[in-house]
Design a protein around this motif. Structure first.
Motif, PDB file in Angstrom:
ATOM      1  N   ASP A 408       0.809  -1.218   0.000  1.00  0.00           N
ATOM      2  CA  ASP A 408       0.000   0.000   0.000  1.00  0.00           C
ATOM      3  C   ASP A 408       0.844   1.271   0.000  1.00  0.00           C
ATOM      4  O   ASP A 408       0.314   2.367   0.184  1.00  0.00           O
ATOM      5  N   GLY A 409       2.169   1.160  -0.227  1.00  0.00           N
ATOM      6  CA  GLY A 409       3.038   2.327  -0.309  1.00  0.00           C
ATOM      7  C   GLY A 409       3.616   2.763   1.017  1.00  0.00           C
ATOM      8  O   GLY A 409       4.387   3.735   1.065  1.00  0.00           O
ATOM      9  N   MET A 410       3.265   2.066   2.108  1.00  0.00           N
ATOM     10  CA  MET A 410       3.795   2.434   3.422  1.00  0.00           C
ATOM     11  C   MET A 410       5.230   1.938   3.583  1.00  0.00           C
ATOM     12  O   MET A 410       5.626   0.905   3.038  1.00  0.00           O
ATOM     13  N   LEU A 411       5.989   2.712   4.342  1.00  0.00           N
ATOM     14  CA  LEU A 411       7.360   2.360   4.710  1.00  0.00           C
ATOM     15  C   LEU A 411       7.401   2.310   6.235  1.00  0.00           C
ATOM     16  O   LEU A 411       7.053   3.291   6.904  1.00  0.00           O
ATOM     17  N   ARG A 412       7.811   1.165   6.805  1.00  0.00           N
ATOM     18  CA  ARG A 412       7.864   1.017   8.257  1.00  0.00           C
ATOM     19  C   ARG A 412       9.280   0.626   8.672  1.00  0.00           C
ATOM     20  O   ARG A 412       9.868  -0.284   8.086  1.00  0.00           O
ATOM     21  N   THR A 413       9.790   1.331   9.674  1.00  0.00           N
ATOM     22  CA  THR A 413      11.159   1.129  10.144  1.00  0.00           C
ATOM     23  C   THR A 413      11.119   0.565  11.558  1.00  0.00           C
ATOM     24  O   THR A 413      10.478   1.142  12.451  1.00  0.00           O
ATOM     25  N   TRP A 414      11.831  -0.560  11.750  1.00  0.00           N
ATOM     26  CA  TRP A 414      11.828  -1.277  13.032  1.00  0.00           C
ATOM     27  C   TRP A 414      13.231  -1.262  13.638  1.00  0.00           C
ATOM     28  O   TRP A 414      14.226  -1.348  12.926  1.00  0.00           O
ATOM     29  N   GLY A 420      10.898  -2.622  18.367  1.00  0.00           N
ATOM     30  CA  GLY A 420       9.917  -1.554  18.347  1.00  0.00           C
ATOM     31  C   GLY A 420       9.795  -0.887  16.987  1.00  0.00           C
ATOM     32  O   GLY A 420      10.761  -0.808  16.225  1.00  0.00           O
ATOM     33  N   LEU A 421       8.594  -0.381  16.701  1.00  0.00           N
ATOM     34  CA  LEU A 421       8.359   0.362  15.477  1.00  0.00           C
ATOM     35  C   LEU A 421       8.849   1.789  15.671  1.00  0.00           C
ATOM     36  O   LEU A 421       8.350   2.517  16.533  1.00  0.00           O
ATOM     37  N   LEU A 422       9.840   2.214  14.862  1.00  0.00           N
ATOM     38  CA  LEU A 422      10.415   3.545  15.003  1.00  0.00           C
ATOM     39  C   LEU A 422       9.601   4.589  14.262  1.00  0.00           C
ATOM     40  O   LEU A 422       9.376   5.691  14.770  1.00  0.00           O
ATOM     41  N   ARG A 423       9.171   4.290  13.061  1.00  0.00           N
ATOM     42  CA  ARG A 423       8.349   5.252  12.318  1.00  0.00           C
ATOM     43  C   ARG A 423       7.645   4.518  11.179  1.00  0.00           C
ATOM     44  O   ARG A 423       8.069   3.460  10.721  1.00  0.00           O
ATOM     45  N   GLU A 424       6.578   5.125  10.735  1.00  0.00           N
ATOM     46  CA  GLU A 424       5.849   4.643   9.561  1.00  0.00           C
ATOM     47  C   GLU A 424       5.308   5.848   8.812  1.00  0.00           C
ATOM     48  O   GLU A 424       4.932   6.856   9.409  1.00  0.00           O
ATOM     49  N   GLU A 425       5.323   5.763   7.498  1.00  0.00           N
ATOM     50  CA  GLU A 425       4.831   6.854   6.677  1.00  0.00           C
ATOM     51  C   GLU A 425       4.450   6.306   5.310  1.00  0.00           C
ATOM     52  O   GLU A 425       4.976   5.277   4.860  1.00  0.00           O
ATOM     53  N   ALA A 460      18.597   7.769   5.768  1.00  0.00           N
ATOM     54  CA  ALA A 460      18.254   6.536   6.466  1.00  0.00           C
ATOM     55  C   ALA A 460      18.177   6.732   7.973  1.00  0.00           C
ATOM     56  O   ALA A 460      17.461   5.998   8.662  1.00  0.00           O
ATOM     57  N   GLU A 461      18.891   7.719   8.505  1.00  0.00           N
ATOM     58  CA  GLU A 461      18.900   7.947   9.951  1.00  0.00           C
ATOM     59  C   GLU A 461      17.645   8.689  10.406  1.00  0.00           C
ATOM     60  O   GLU A 461      17.002   8.318  11.380  1.00  0.00           O
ATOM     61  N   THR A 462      17.289   9.745   9.672  1.00  0.00           N
ATOM     62  CA  THR A 462      16.186  10.605  10.113  1.00  0.00           C
ATOM     63  C   THR A 462      14.876  10.329   9.391  1.00  0.00           C
ATOM     64  O   THR A 462      13.815  10.757   9.853  1.00  0.00           O
ATOM     65  N   GLY A 463      14.941   9.687   8.242  1.00  0.00           N
ATOM     66  CA  GLY A 463      13.748   9.448   7.442  1.00  0.00           C
ATOM     67  C   GLY A 463      13.346  10.617   6.580  1.00  0.00           C
ATOM     68  O   GLY A 463      12.308  10.571   5.909  1.00  0.00           O
ATOM     69  N   ALA A 464      14.165  11.693   6.548  1.00  0.00           N
ATOM     70  CA  ALA A 464      13.833  12.870   5.745  1.00  0.00           C
ATOM     71  C   ALA A 464      13.974  12.553   4.259  1.00  0.00           C
ATOM     72  O   ALA A 464      14.933  11.898   3.829  1.00  0.00           O
ATOM     73  N   LEU A 465      13.021  13.050   3.458  1.00  0.00           N
ATOM     74  CA  LEU A 465      13.070  12.859   2.010  1.00  0.00           C
ATOM     75  C   LEU A 465      14.154  13.739   1.413  1.00  0.00           C
ATOM     76  O   LEU A 465      14.182  14.941   1.640  1.00  0.00           O
ATOM     77  N   ARG A 466      15.033  13.131   0.619  1.00  0.00           N
ATOM     78  CA  ARG A 466      16.114  13.877  -0.028  1.00  0.00           C
ATOM     79  C   ARG A 466      15.762  14.282  -1.452  1.00  0.00           C
ATOM     80  O   ARG A 466      16.006  15.404  -1.863  1.00  0.00           O
ATOM     81  N   ASP A 467      15.214  13.348  -2.229  1.00  0.00           N
ATOM     82  CA  ASP A 467      14.973  13.623  -3.636  1.00  0.00           C
ATOM     83  C   ASP A 467      13.914  12.667  -4.173  1.00  0.00           C
ATOM     84  O   ASP A 467      13.743  11.557  -3.655  1.00  0.00           O
TER      85      ASP A 467
END
Length: 829
Positions: A408-414, A420-425, A460-467
């Protein structure tokens, strides 16, 4: 090339006919159109730049010769040439399948999509002062990334595999395809080095070093070894079952996933055939080659979600069925990744439910069950596509992480230390098909490929979109990082796509992510409607929103969304008695009715679980609406909002997926409302809506995906477009055939009766990338507009033509000259 040869080449250019200051490349010798770029590149100096800056050359030149002469990264060119090449490369894979006339239209459109209005205007002008009959007013532009490099073409069918390696100090990519070839690409020049003929469609490939020499191993019906520097065949062996995936370790030991058992082999032992590991299970989906200490072993995952580990190369089984001890064995495994962490191999598998399981690959011991929140709460919600399609394991400043890309296009980081789930977007509008990490400027970067046609790079560390790496015209299936350039210091991504191209991207760029286009999925329905005195385009694209776009500017002025976030597949608009209503239906079978200006649906209903595929709204009486919806099970649902009545189902014979309703149109007649429908099995039916009585039907040889009701010389008629590209006009009253319009070379996806200029016309859109306008009284083709993607839907009103193609919407207006028939359509009678 010597100075004399350069002089000869310049004399050839000077011999071209001219108009004003430009050259008539349309009158050039075919040899010059095919090879001018190649010769200019050999001459060097400014000649190639001079050639590339000539828009008429790009319109008429063989696209393969142009792309083969280009530098992989356009930042070596300056100013206008770089701008022109951005436009040229935006749809380069489409240019190769069309003629110069179509290429001109596409170049003009792409120039406007990229914001180069002056260039768009110049592309619309033909030699001799004529202009294209239609010009684009605005487009929901897919932004071609400034990071785009080379676009490499050559495969005739889908690309199934990708690997990147070094050969003699040169970076190369190897791609395998269903077209039974493997291509080796030089990523420094963007050119093909070798074409390797395979005996069967290529399903997987890997590269490795054997005794210091680069070797490529490909899988299909057999496993074949190739010498990468020369492209020569080294050997081929039968496995006993078609190969699905290959995995090789640094010692030349190889594991194979096949449609039966996993197989193992030693690439150095050429005389020994691959050996099956029967104890590991059958119908293997994934394999991975692993090492822990002195132990070399492989993991195999079967379609039954058994996980097994066995020794390499002997095949001795270490364990089998790890998931019966660590999770739900019925939860199908859909992805696998492994990583050496502090001398131990950790594996993470993804499941159809969206959960992941991390375990010690060597022993099978559970590390963590990484459960999606919906699974933990025991809900998965209806229609949610949680399936894990890709996994990556990478280090961070605080330990190790697993990243799961979902359908479904989600990205989840464990966090692999705590589980633990660190973030999902929601990272993409389509499935995340591939994940990989690389280092750029000392920072770890995550690359995600998606069915939404893009690759995105993230910190990869912060999850910020680069490009956002946008430019492919179909879903991206694989991405691989590398260091390119003559100095080997430019970090790049190499991607392959369903559009059958291979692309390179410069990863050094950073920018705020302007997401490409406004529609995350293919535009499914599109209509032009006048609301409060202003013309709007109303669209659906199989996400949760119905969008209302200003037809003059393209501005997204309003959205109507499904309350539960479910995908909406079809919409229609009715303006009646000073009110405007929007009806929509979706994948889950629900129907909604909105009053324009009110964000929440006025009323909703659920006639059943079968997906709504097409829809129309009409008002036969003041303040009473009827919504007619075609369903995937072949039935028509008729809904009467405001009455409290349950939707009525009209179920014609031949229920089932192949008989699903693919298109419908409604009209008022003297006998009451009539519905004209087309189905996937090729049947068209005309029915009275009040009684469901069948008036007449026609059977075509291929699926019917577009229908419309209009008039010819005042007589009500129907139009049906089928998969073959044929359009048939019939009388509405009795179904008698009037004429057949031939010209489209792909499936007809959309039809609309309208008045174009002073002519009664039918507008058609097709998977061949064209929109055609036909004079209904004669069958003459008035105009043709070429687009750089499959045309899904068209609409015409108030002199404006709106076209939905791929994920784009573009609005066109006629140029100054009056519309005149160009030729009579084939097959008209």
């Amino acid at each position: 090339m010597t100075g004399d040869e350069e002089a000869v080449f310049r004399r050839l250019l000077s011999s071209l006919p001219r108009y004003g200051t430009g050259r008539r490349w349309d009158l050039a010798d075919p040899y010059l159109r095919r090879h001018a770029a190649e010769h200019a590149a050999r001459v060097g100096g400014d000649l190639l730049g001079e050639l590339l800056s000539d828009g008429e050359y790009l319109v008429n030149a063989d696209p393969r010769s142009v792309t083969s002469a280009l530098s992989p990264f356009r930042d070596v060119y300056g100013g206008f040439i770089q701008e022109l090449l951005d436009v040229y490369c935006a749809s380069v894979s489409w240019h190769q399948r069309v003629d110069p006339g179509a290429r001109r239209q596409i170049l003009a459109l792409d120039a406007l999509r990229l914001g180069h209005r002056e260039l768009a205007a110049s592309m619309e002008r033909l030699p001799g002062g004529r202009v294209l009959p239609w010009h684009c007013v605005w487009s929901s532009a897919t932004n071609v990334s400034a990071s785009a490099g080379a676009t490499m073409t050559g495969h005739a069918e889908a690309i199934t595999a990708l690997t990147v390696t070094e050969v003699a100090g040169r970076l190369v990519a190897a791609t395998g395809s269903k077209d039974r070839t493997v291509r080796i690409w030089d990523l420094t020049t963007g050119r093909t080095r070798h074409v390797l003929l395979h005996g069967s469609p290529v399903t997987s490939l890997v590269s490795t070093l054997l005794d210091g020499r680069p070797v490529l191993v490909t899988g299909g019906d057999r496993v074949t070894r190739w010498d990468l520097p020369t492209g020569s065949l080294m050997g081929s062996v039968s496995v006993g079952s078609p190969v699905r995936q290959l995995a090789v370790d640094d010692s030349g030991l190889i594991a194979m996933a096949t449609e039966t058992f996993p197989y193992v082999a030693d690439l150095r032992a050429e005389s020994e055939p691959p050996r099956p590991v029967r104890a590991a299970g059958q119908r293997v989906r994934f394999v991975a080659a692993c090492r822990e200490g002195n132990s070399r072993f492989a993991l195999a995952v079967t379609e039954g979600s058994y996980v097994s580990a066995f020794a390499l190369p002997g095949g001795g089984l270490r364990y089998r069925d790890v998931l019966r001890r660590t999770g739900d064995a019925a939860d199908r495994i859909t992805a696998l990744a492994t990583r050496d962490i502090a001398g131990q191999t950790v594996a993470v598998v993804g499941h159809a439910s969206g959960a992941c399981t991390a375990f010690h690959a060597h022993s099978g011991l559970l590390v963590h069950s990484l459960l999606h929140p919906a699974v933990t709460e025991g809900r998965p919600a209806r229609g949610v596509r949680n399936e894990v399609d890709s996994i990556e394991i990478h280090p961070s400043a605080h330990g190790w992480r697993a990243v799961a890309g979902h359908r479904d296009g989600m990205l989840r980081t464990w966090d692999l230390d705590s589980g633990g789930l660190l973030r999902e977007e929601r990272a993409h509008a389509g499935a995340v098909t591939d994940l990989v990490t690389t280092t750029v400027g000392g920072r770890l970067v995550l690359l995600t490929a998606s069915e939404d046609d893009t690759v995105r790079s993230w910190d990869a560390e912060t999850g910020a979109l680069r490009d956002v790496l946008a430019g492919h015209t179909s879903g991206v299936t694989r991405v691989a990082p590398a260091l390119s350039g003559l100095s080997g210091t430019r970090p790049v991504a190499v991607t392959v796509s369903q559009d059958r191209t291979v692309r390179t991207w410069d990863l050094r760029n950073r920018r705020t992510g302007r997401l490409p286009g406004e529609h995350p999925n293919w535009v499914r329905t599109l209509g032009l409607h006048r609301i409060d005195g202003r013309l709007y385009a109303v669209t659906s694209c199989r996400d949760a929103a119905i969008r209302v776009l200003d037809a003059d500017t393209g501005e997204n002025v309003r959205e109507f969304t499904d309350p539960d976030g479910q995908p909406l597949q079809a919409a229609d608009v009715l303006t009646h008695s000073g009110f405007t209503w929007i009806a929509a239906g979706g994948e889950e079978g629900r129907l909604h009715l909105w009053e324009y200006g009110v964000p929440e649906p006025r009323e909703s209903t659920d006639p059943g679980p079968s997906a709504i595929t097409t829809l129309a709204i009409l008002a036969p009486y003041p303040f009473r609406f009827e919504v007619v919806a075609g369903r995937n099970d072949g039935a028509l649902a008729v809904w009467y909002p405001g009455t409290g009545e349950e939707p009525r189902l009209l179920a014609p014979p031949g229920r089932g997926r192949d008989a699903g309703v693919s298109a419908l149109a409604v009209a008022e007649t003297s006998d009451g409302p009539v519905v004209f429908s087309g189905t996937y099995d090729g049947t068209c039916r005309t029915m009275l809506l009040r009684t469901g009585r069948l008036l007449h039907s026609h059977r075509f040889g291929t699926p019917v995906k577009a229908v419309a009701i209009g008039s010819v010389a005042g007589e009500p008629v129907t139009a049906a477009g089928d998969e073959s590209g044929r359009i048939t006009l019939n009388r509405l009253a009795d179904g008698r055939a009037l004429r057949t319009l031939l010209g489209h070379t792909g499936s007809v996806r959309s039809l609309a009766f309208s008045r174009v200029g002073h002519v009664d016309a039918l507008v058609s859109g097709s998977a061949d990338g064209t929109v055609r306008i036909w004079e209904t009284s004669t069958g003459a083709q008035l105009d043709r507009i070429d687009l750089p993607d499959y045309v899904q839907t068209v609409a015409h009103a108030d002199g404006v033509l709106a076209i939905g193609y791929g994920r784009e919407v573009s609005v066109f207006a006629p140029s100054s000259r009056p519309t005149q028939p160009e030729h009579r359509a084939e097959g008209s009678r």
